[in-house]
Motif scaffolding. Structure first.
Motif, PDB file in Angstrom:
ATOM      1  N   THR A   1       5.753  -0.439   9.203  1.00 55.55           N
ATOM      2  CA  THR A   1       5.874  -1.906   9.108  1.00 55.55           C
ATOM      3  C   THR A   1       5.566  -2.396   7.702  1.00 55.55           C
ATOM      4  N   THR A   2       5.414  -1.398   6.745  1.00 51.02           N
ATOM      5  CA  THR A   2       5.150  -1.772   5.363  1.00 51.02           C
ATOM      6  C   THR A   2       6.406  -1.550   4.551  1.00 51.02           C
TER       7      THR A   2
ATOM      8  N   PRO B   1       6.183   4.581   2.572  1.00 53.01           N
ATOM      9  CA  PRO B   1       5.962   4.038   3.939  1.00 53.01           C
ATOM     10  C   PRO B   1       7.050   4.486   4.907  1.00 53.01           C
TER      11      PRO B   1
END
Length: 443
Positions: free
Chosen positions: A98-99, A69
């Motif tokens: 955002t992960t 990510p």
């Protein structure tokens, strides 16, 4: 033929160089800073890719790939080695998504062993909980903080409520410990809408006992507040002032008289007492050309009064000068004054006897001319002048001043004119003398 041979030689060199490069230990390294970033879609880690070669070359193209990510700022980097150095670096960035997770970044180049690094992206921590509201507190200020223990002095008290959350009105209980009295036991504090602070006032009155007074303000849900006021005993009254000294004073009226042996100056002697005593015997003395009427006076001070007066007088002598006078009495500060005696002017006086006679040419009036001196000078030369109908027996003569006297006289005759009535004026003059005159009427 020559150009074809040259190209062949270049290609051979490149092939030999490529084969040599592949056979040497060329190295790639990749370093991430920081190695952990927030998975917030904006945090980045800086990736530094280093290439190290054993043989100088112009540069190295390094391919970059990422798994996980995160997003690389670019998929390759060119490391320039044209300066002859055997080591060079390039920099790219990795931005988080955002992960949360682990991103593996791999760097590869022809003839080099691959290199890799990892960056961990972690979820952002939850926001801290909102702070609790501040405590609601009460405070008191006293003005003044010190006063007299006289039973009437006051200190003004201001009670302030500082709230953490809006509450209004606030009923505040007041209590006192120590030698003081509150004017009220509660106050109500009303807070304006939108504010967290309000105040009210009270007062503290001292008692007659000195000490420390503690005033406390309390209300439900509030931290109490307190203030202290110190009461101190008033200073003792000052001792009564000592009585004023007993003093004598003198005044003379007039302060200047003629040195003629008869002129008088009237003296007033005043006693100003600190404590009552009466009568007071006052001794009088003089120094100079004058004579006191008495050597002492008995001064009576009226009951309930501290002031009294007495009188005497000073008579001049025939000598001009200054007379110093003093009044003294036991237990009194002496008083003094001065009288100046001045020489009277030297005068001529004329008189006519009779002052009215017949205008028959033979009737007579006797004219007496008197010279009055301040210092005996003899003789005095006198000149007479006549204005009007008549004639004088003498118009210039000397007046003799007897020894021991300051005056002398001389007479002349005035005779009327026949059938010529009127008023005749006779004037006498002498050097240094005030002139004199008289009149004779003929009818």
């Amino acid at each position: 033929m020559t150009k074809t041979l040259a190209k062949m030689l270049v290609l051979a060199s490149l092939c030999i160089g490529a084969a040599s490069r592949a056979s040497l230990a060329n190295m790639l390294t990749i370093t991430a800073s920081p190695t952990q970033i927030n998975a917030d879609g904006v945090s980045v880690s800086n990736l530094t890719i280093q290439a190290q070669v054993d043989i100088s070359t112009w540069g190295v193209f390094v391919n970059l790939s990422g798994v996980g990510p995160g997003t690389l700022s670019q998929n390759y980097v060119y490391i320039n080695l044209s300066s002859g150095s055997l080591t060079g670096t390039g920099v790219v960035t990795l931005k988080s998504t955002t992960t949360p997770g682990t991103v593996t970044i791999t760097a590869s180049a022809y003839g080099f062993t691959n290199a890799s690094a990892q960056v961990i992206t972690v979820g952002a921590p939850p926001p801290p909980p909102p702070p609790p509201p501040p405590p609601s507190t009460l405070s008191i200020t006293a003005s003044p903080s010190q006063m007299m223990a006289d039973g009437v002095s006051q200190s003004n008290l201001t009670i302030t409520a500082q709230e953490g959350s809006y509450v209004s009105p606030v009923i505040v209980n007041l209590s006192v410990s120590g030698p003081g009295t509150l004017n009220q036991n509660t106050v109500t504090i009303v807070l304006a809408s939108g504010t967290l602070t309000g105040s009210a006032v009270a007062s503290l009155t001292s008692t007659t006992s000195p000490g420390t007074v503690t005033v406390t303000a309390s209300a439900g849900g509030f931290t109490s507040g307190s203030a202290q006021v110190t009461t101190s005993a008033p200073p003792p009254p000052p001792p009564p002032p000592p009585p004023p000294p007993n003093t004598l004073s003198m005044s003379a009226l007039p302060a200047q008289i003629q040195a003629d042996g008869s002129s008088k100056s009237y003296l007033t002697i005043t006693a100003q007492e600190g404590t009552y005593q009466s009568p007071v015997t006052v001794n009088l003395t003089e120094s100079g050309p004058g004579t006191l009427s008495q050597s002492s006076v008995l001064l009576i001070v009226s009951s309930g009064s501290l002031t009294g007066t007495a009188n005497a007088y000073l008579t001049s002598t025939l000598t001009p000068g200054t007379v110093s006078l003093q009044a003294s009495a036991s237990g009194f500060t002496s008083g003094a004054t001065q009288v100046t005696t001045v020489a009277p002017p030297k005068t001529l006086t004329l008189s006519a006897s009779p002052s009215s006679i017949a205008a028959d040419g033979k009737s007579k009036s006797v004219i007496t001319v008197t010279a009055q001196e301040t210092i005996r000078v003899s003789p005095v030369n006198v000149t007479l002048a006549l204005s009007g109908p008549g004639k004088l027996s003498d118009t210039n003569f000397n007046i003799t001043i007897p020894v021991g006297s300051l005056s002398g006289s001389h007479t002349v005759n005035f005779t009327s004119l026949k059938n010529n009535p009127g008023t005749a004026t006779i004037t006498g003059t002498a050097s240094g003398f005030v002139s004199g005159s008289t009149n004779v009427t003929t009818y």
